[in-house]
Design a protein around this motif. Structure first.
Motif, PDB file in Angstrom:
ATOM      1  N   VAL A 297      70.483  54.768  71.672  1.00 40.94           N
ATOM      2  CA  VAL A 297      71.206  53.493  71.690  1.00 40.94           C
ATOM      3  C   VAL A 297      71.982  53.424  72.998  1.00 40.94           C
ATOM      4  O   VAL A 297      72.770  54.324  73.308  1.00 40.94           O
ATOM      5  N   ARG A 298      71.769  52.396  73.756  1.00 38.42           N
ATOM      6  CA  ARG A 298      72.522  52.239  75.005  1.00 38.42           C
ATOM      7  C   ARG A 298      73.925  51.721  74.703  1.00 38.42           C
ATOM      8  O   ARG A 298      74.101  50.794  73.911  1.00 38.42           O
ATOM      9  N   ALA A 299      74.911  52.314  75.331  1.00 34.28           N
ATOM     10  CA  ALA A 299      76.290  51.860  75.153  1.00 34.28           C
ATOM     11  C   ALA A 299      76.431  50.433  75.651  1.00 34.28           C
ATOM     12  O   ALA A 299      75.913  50.069  76.706  1.00 34.28           O
ATOM     13  N   VAL A 300      77.134  49.611  74.877  1.00 29.90           N
ATOM     14  CA  VAL A 300      77.352  48.208  75.260  1.00 29.90           C
ATOM     15  C   VAL A 300      78.799  47.959  75.653  1.00 29.90           C
ATOM     16  O   VAL A 300      79.168  46.833  76.001  1.00 29.90           O
ATOM     17  N   LEU A 301      79.617  48.998  75.581  1.00 25.65           N
ATOM     18  CA  LEU A 301      81.022  48.914  75.975  1.00 25.65           C
ATOM     19  C   LEU A 301      81.355  50.137  76.818  1.00 25.65           C
ATOM     20  O   LEU A 301      80.727  51.189  76.679  1.00 25.65           O
ATOM     21  N   PRO A 302      82.368  50.054  77.673  1.00 26.99           N
ATOM     22  CA  PRO A 302      82.798  51.243  78.418  1.00 26.99           C
ATOM     23  C   PRO A 302      83.518  52.216  77.488  1.00 26.99           C
ATOM     24  O   PRO A 302      84.059  51.809  76.448  1.00 26.99           O
ATOM     25  N   PRO A 303      83.543  53.509  77.823  1.00 24.51           N
ATOM     26  CA  PRO A 303      84.162  54.500  76.944  1.00 24.51           C
ATOM     27  C   PRO A 303      85.602  54.194  76.543  1.00 24.51           C
ATOM     28  O   PRO A 303      85.988  54.470  75.402  1.00 24.51           O
ATOM     29  N   VAL A 304      86.384  53.619  77.432  1.00 21.19           N
ATOM     30  CA  VAL A 304      87.772  53.330  77.052  1.00 21.19           C
ATOM     31  C   VAL A 304      87.829  52.327  75.908  1.00 21.19           C
ATOM     32  O   VAL A 304      88.725  52.381  75.054  1.00 21.19           O
ATOM     33  N   SER A 305      86.862  51.415  75.846  1.00 21.35           N
ATOM     34  CA  SER A 305      86.801  50.494  74.710  1.00 21.35           C
ATOM     35  C   SER A 305      86.462  51.241  73.430  1.00 21.35           C
ATOM     36  O   SER A 305      86.968  50.926  72.348  1.00 21.35           O
ATOM     37  N   GLY A 306      85.595  52.263  73.550  1.00 21.02           N
ATOM     38  CA  GLY A 306      85.285  53.080  72.393  1.00 21.02           C
ATOM     39  C   GLY A 306      86.508  53.818  71.886  1.00 21.02           C
ATOM     40  O   GLY A 306      86.719  53.939  70.666  1.00 21.02           O
ATOM     41  N   ALA A 307      87.338  54.309  72.805  1.00 22.90           N
ATOM     42  CA  ALA A 307      88.578  54.970  72.403  1.00 22.90           C
ATOM     43  C   ALA A 307      89.499  53.992  71.686  1.00 22.90           C
ATOM     44  O   ALA A 307      90.130  54.327  70.675  1.00 22.90           O
ATOM     45  N   THR A 308      89.561  52.762  72.179  1.00 22.28           N
ATOM     46  CA  THR A 308      90.399  51.748  71.546  1.00 22.28           C
ATOM     47  C   THR A 308      89.891  51.412  70.152  1.00 22.28           C
ATOM     48  O   THR A 308      90.677  51.212  69.215  1.00 22.28           O
ATOM     49  N   LEU A 309      88.579  51.366  69.984  1.00 23.55           N
ATOM     50  CA  LEU A 309      88.002  51.149  68.650  1.00 23.55           C
ATOM     51  C   LEU A 309      88.365  52.296  67.707  1.00 23.55           C
ATOM     52  O   LEU A 309      88.611  52.083  66.513  1.00 23.55           O
TER      53      LEU A 309
END
Length: 342
Positions: free
Chosen positions: A300-312
């Motif tokens: 699965v290709r990431a659709v958000l930058p990692p910092v957005s993943g941390a925020t999630l």
């Protein structure tokens, strides 16, 4: 006072902090320098970068730290229990008002960037590499120092330079990487480059310095240079191996057991500029290797930058459902790509 959620992604090239509301709308962001306690000038310097980014993001949002309901710190260099203990103490000292925060290796930041549930494996290839997973029962594990091959842009260039040095000695095949890297770094010959990169007081020995030349390795591979192609192929295959190991460590099934990959596949979220660049030969190699090494893996290709993943992750920690609407708002209000560029 509306609660906010904080995500921090810290690596060797930069540290980024993001604040959003409960609906996923970004209200503040900031970036600073190296936040890796192994890679920065000192642990204190890494702490200053992380804390500085958090404080600046709060200033941009016009809020105080007391308004943060949860924070997720995803930090390069959180590799052993004592590393996490360091950050627990450092954040308690420097940001005592943050009463709810989780601290994990930066590899975990990317999981929700492609799998909103947060359950899956993440493979990141940026300046360095990170591979981490969260299993179906909540088990978490990071490859960290189990990674035995230098990866990401820095590792790719380091291996390219080694190939150039061996070619200069007649111990390896000729490669267009020689001319490319001499031009990129501005040296007249291979010995001058080797001297400057290895001399005792040389300014160019720090981790990540070489990483900017990864584009030359990729370009050489795309043009058919056999040495560069082999380097990219090996990196992709190693990353596929590490995805398999991580999945096993967190309790995922390793075969499809007859079901389709869409039904049973383990999400393998692929992130970072080395994998995300257009036509990436490392990505092509990883995608080719994954079905044979890890049949249950579903890329699965990431659709958000990692910092957005941390925020999630911070949102999920307080029970906020990660719905498509939240993802859309986070994506629409995220900082522009140039803000996040390495």
């Amino acid at each position: 006072m509306e609660p906010l959620h904080l995500g921090v992604d810290a690596g060797n090239s930069k540290t980024v902090a993001l604040l959003c509301d409960v609906e996923g709308r970004v209200v503040g962001q900031a970036r600073s320098g190296n936040g890796d306690i192994y890679g920065a000038e000192s642990a204190r310097a890494a702490t200053d970068s992380v804390v500085g980014a958090v404080k600046e993001a709060l200033t941009v949002a016009g809020v105080s730290v007391e308004q943060v309901a949860a924070a997720a710190f995803r930090l390069a260099g959180v590799d052993w229990p004592e590393d996490r203990a360091y950050w627990v103490e450092a954040l308690a000292t420097r940001l005592p008002e943050l009463t709810r925060c989780s601290i994990l290796n930066d590899g975990f930041a990317a999981i929700r960037c492609g799998e909103p549930s947060g359950v899956g494996v993440a493979v990141i290839a940026g300046t360095g590499s990170a591979v981490a997973g969260r299993g179906p029962r909540g088990d978490e594990w990071s490859m960290s120092f189990w990674i035995q091959d230098a990866h990401g842009a820095s590792g790719l260039v380091a291996r390219a330079l080694r190939a150039v040095y061996r070619a200069a000695l007649g111990l390896g095949p000729a490669t267009t990487l020689t001319g490319r890297l001499l031009r990129f770094f501005g040296y007249p010959d291979v010995e001058s480059m080797l001297h400057d990169f290895t001399r005792r007081e040389g300014p160019r020995r720090a981790f990540g310095f070489h990483a900017s030349a990864a584009r030359e390795v990729v370009a050489a591979a795309l043009e058919g240079d056999e040495v560069a192609s082999a380097l990219a192929r090996a990196e992709g295959e190693h990353l596929a191996d590490y995805a398999l190991v991580t999945a096993r460590m967190v309790g995922f099934p390793l075969t499809d057991q007859g079901a389709s990959r869409e039904q049973m596949g383990v999400p393998v979220v692929l992130a970072g500029p080395v994998l995300g660049s257009e036509g990436s030969p490392v990505m092509a190699s990883l995608l080719a290797a994954l079905p044979t090494r890890f049949p249950a893996g579903r890329p699965v290709r990431a659709v958000l930058p990692p910092v957005s993943g941390a925020t999630l992750d911070a949102l999920a920690d307080t029970g906020v459902a990660i719905t498509p609407a939240v993802l859309d708002r986070l994506r629409e209000s995220a900082p522009p790509p140039e803000f996040l560029a390495t």
